[in-house]
Design a protein around this motif. Sequence first.
Motif, PDB file in Angstrom:
ATOM      1  N   LYS A  29       0.853  -1.175   0.000  1.00 41.35           N
ATOM      2  CA  LYS A  29       0.000   0.000   0.000  1.00 41.35           C
ATOM      3  C   LYS A  29       0.893   1.230   0.000  1.00 41.35           C
ATOM      4  CE  LYS A  29      -4.105   1.805   2.335  1.00 41.35           C
ATOM      5  NZ  LYS A  29      -4.992   1.640   3.498  1.00 41.35           N
ATOM      6  N   GLY A  30       0.625   2.188  -0.876  1.00 45.00           N
ATOM      7  CA  GLY A  30       1.489   3.356  -0.912  1.00 45.00           C
ATOM      8  C   GLY A  30       1.063   4.337  -1.964  1.00 45.00           C
ATOM      9  N   PRO A  31       1.900   5.345  -2.268  1.00 52.58           N
ATOM     10  CA  PRO A  31       1.512   6.420  -3.175  1.00 52.58           C
ATOM     11  C   PRO A  31       1.153   5.954  -4.565  1.00 52.58           C
ATOM     12  CG  PRO A  31       3.854   6.504  -2.666  1.00 52.58           C
ATOM     13  CD  PRO A  31       3.243   5.526  -1.732  1.00 52.58           C
ATOM     14  N   GLU A  32       1.749   4.837  -5.018  1.00 49.27           N
ATOM     15  CA  GLU A  32       1.434   4.346  -6.356  1.00 49.27           C
ATOM     16  C   GLU A  32       0.546   3.104  -6.312  1.00 49.27           C
ATOM     17  OE1 GLU A  32       4.965   3.847  -8.606  1.00 49.27           O
ATOM     18  OE2 GLU A  32       5.731   5.831  -8.168  1.00 49.27           O
ATOM     19  N   LYS A  33       0.194   2.665  -5.107  1.00 49.17           N
ATOM     20  CA  LYS A  33      -0.683   1.511  -4.925  1.00 49.17           C
ATOM     21  C   LYS A  33      -0.184   0.301  -5.712  1.00 49.17           C
ATOM     22  CE  LYS A  33      -4.761   4.310  -3.964  1.00 49.17           C
ATOM     23  NZ  LYS A  33      -6.152   4.629  -4.350  1.00 49.17           N
ATOM     24  N   GLY A  37       5.715   0.363  -3.705  1.00 51.38           N
ATOM     25  CA  GLY A  37       5.506   1.767  -3.401  1.00 51.38           C
ATOM     26  C   GLY A  37       5.046   1.920  -1.975  1.00 51.38           C
ATOM     27  N   CYS A  38       5.640   2.856  -1.224  1.00 46.38           N
ATOM     28  CA  CYS A  38       5.227   2.998   0.167  1.00 46.38           C
ATOM     29  C   CYS A  38       5.497   4.402   0.675  1.00 46.38           C
ATOM     30  CB  CYS A  38       5.937   1.983   1.055  1.00 46.38           C
ATOM     31  SG  CYS A  38       7.725   2.181   1.094  1.00 46.38           S
ATOM     32  N   TYR A  39       4.740   4.803   1.712  1.00 49.98           N
ATOM     33  CA  TYR A  39       4.997   6.053   2.407  1.00 49.98           C
ATOM     34  C   TYR A  39       6.104   5.784   3.418  1.00 49.98           C
ATOM     35  CZ  TYR A  39       0.608   7.794   0.474  1.00 49.98           C
ATOM     36  OH  TYR A  39      -0.399   8.204  -0.363  1.00 49.98           O
ATOM     37  N   TYR A  41       9.025   7.655   4.113  1.00 47.64           N
ATOM     38  CA  TYR A  41       9.692   8.729   4.837  1.00 47.64           C
ATOM     39  C   TYR A  41       9.005  10.043   4.500  1.00 47.64           C
ATOM     40  CZ  TYR A  41      13.592  11.355   6.872  1.00 47.64           C
ATOM     41  OH  TYR A  41      14.368  12.172   7.642  1.00 47.64           O
ATOM     42  N   GLY A  42       8.746  10.863   5.516  1.00 43.90           N
ATOM     43  CA  GLY A  42       7.954  12.072   5.330  1.00 43.90           C
ATOM     44  C   GLY A  42       8.556  13.092   4.396  1.00 43.90           C
ATOM     45  N   ARG A  43       9.878  13.087   4.246  1.00 42.53           N
ATOM     46  CA  ARG A  43      10.491  14.038   3.317  1.00 42.53           C
ATOM     47  C   ARG A  43      10.133  13.724   1.865  1.00 42.53           C
ATOM     48  NH1 ARG A  43      14.972  13.540   0.607  1.00 42.53           N
ATOM     49  NH2 ARG A  43      15.876  11.934   1.937  1.00 42.53           N
ATOM     50  N   SER A  44       9.787  12.487   1.605  1.00 41.46           N
ATOM     51  CA  SER A  44       9.458  12.087   0.242  1.00 41.46           C
ATOM     52  C   SER A  44       7.958  12.192  -0.021  1.00 41.46           C
ATOM     53  CB  SER A  44       9.921  10.642   0.006  1.00 41.46           C
ATOM     54  OG  SER A  44      11.288  10.493   0.328  1.00 41.46           O
ATOM     55  N   PHE A  45       7.177  11.458   0.737  1.00 39.00           N
ATOM     56  CA  PHE A  45       5.737  11.437   0.550  1.00 39.00           C
ATOM     57  C   PHE A  45       5.051  11.396   1.905  1.00 39.00           C
ATOM     58  CE2 PHE A  45       7.555   8.993  -3.011  1.00 39.00           C
ATOM     59  CZ  PHE A  45       7.032   9.684  -4.096  1.00 39.00           C
TER      60      PHE A  45
END
Length: 464
Positions: A29-33, A37-39, A41-45
């Motif tokens: 689960k993440g930004p590209e599903k 793809g994953c969240y 680190y906050g500096r990235s996504f």
Amino acid sequence: MAESIRALKSPQPSQCLMPRRCRTFSGQKGPEKQQGGCYLYGRSFSPTLTTLGRQLAALEDTQAAYPVSSGMAAISSSVLALCNTGDHVVCSNCVYGGTFAFMKSYLPQKCGINVTFVDITDLEAVLAAFRDNTKVLYTEVLSNPTLVVADLPALAEVAHNRQNPASLVVDNTFTPLAVTPVHWGADVVVHSLTKFISGASDIIGGAVCGSKDFLDQLFNLHTGPIMLQGPTMDPRTAAELQLRLPHLPLRVAEHSKRAAAMADMLVNLGAKVVYPGLPNHQGHGVLKRLLNPGYGYGGLLGLDMGNPVKAEALMERLQNKHSFGLMAVSLGYADTLMSLSAASTSSELSDADKAKADISDGYVRMSIGITGTLDQRLAQLREAYLFVTACDGVPPYRATKVQRQANGLMMELLSWPSAGPEEEPTAADCTTPRHSNLAAPTAAAAVFAAAAQADPGCRMVVGA
């Protein structure tokens, strides 16, 4: 049975045997599903930034968008993603001062990227400035501060109709909702969210809007400017901005309505006004074609007072006598914001560059607010303009508001150009005992000496 046990002990990546909260870190689960793809680190996504990005993409009708820490972060990240060392940029010669400095000095000196500045309304000059290695044509929809209108469809044709097409990057900070640059050929749209989209001048932020492929470039693990330079917006800021987007249409329409009314009034007073909603504005017809219905011609207007003395006198009287607005360099705030462009937001430009951009020393940029009634604000602006022009910016007196401090000393709070005691009845009534006549002081010391005899609290004293 043994095979079944082994399958349970070693699930395939596609199997969802772990708790839902853990799937983010498994790559399920993440930004590209997609797998991987994953969240992470906050500096990235982050989910909050991704949500705001989707809302901003809807605002600009682009495939994707992402919020960053400031408008300059949006501009620099976009240009650096599109250009490499040895490339070339064509840029409008009238842009925000920070943008101008980035283009004029930073790119050539730090990155080896050359920039040519042109009059963005002269399409022949724009075309002539292009080179084989030109990668970006950069402009603002309405230039800061002189409100020059960019003909986006014509500029898109110049940028794209080439053997080596360039990207048209457009700053839409001044006209959110009113203009949708991608409908007219823009490839990338940037914003300073600090301004109209925030609406409260309490948040610093920016945004990049464009194709999904372009946003992917910005987040490339090895060369992406947003990924590696860290211009990340704080998620709490993003969450707050999401709450301000729903009423953006109401605010933009009201800013524009009031700016148009003030521009009309000032024209009737004989003032030198710059407002694209006026029929005599050079870019009126162009902007009229670009506008989405219902949002007007923007909330910015320019007023050329002729010299800095008159400009400062006008702003001081408006701010300190009438509470018409604030002398500040931002824009898009609920209150009117006024600034002397040549000495503030365009101070990075040399005198020669200011002349090319038609930024005079007496040019006042006004971001028209939405507080107070329109009739009240029109009356205040009319009075201040007529007063300053009548005395040519050099009034006989200054009104000074003072306050007695706990130690007995008087502190000046603010002051403004004044015609004298007759104009300031509050001051005449409150300075010294009422039976005493206050002779017009000739120095600030005399003003404070008279003020010291006033009752405790705020009082107004008229001094030469």
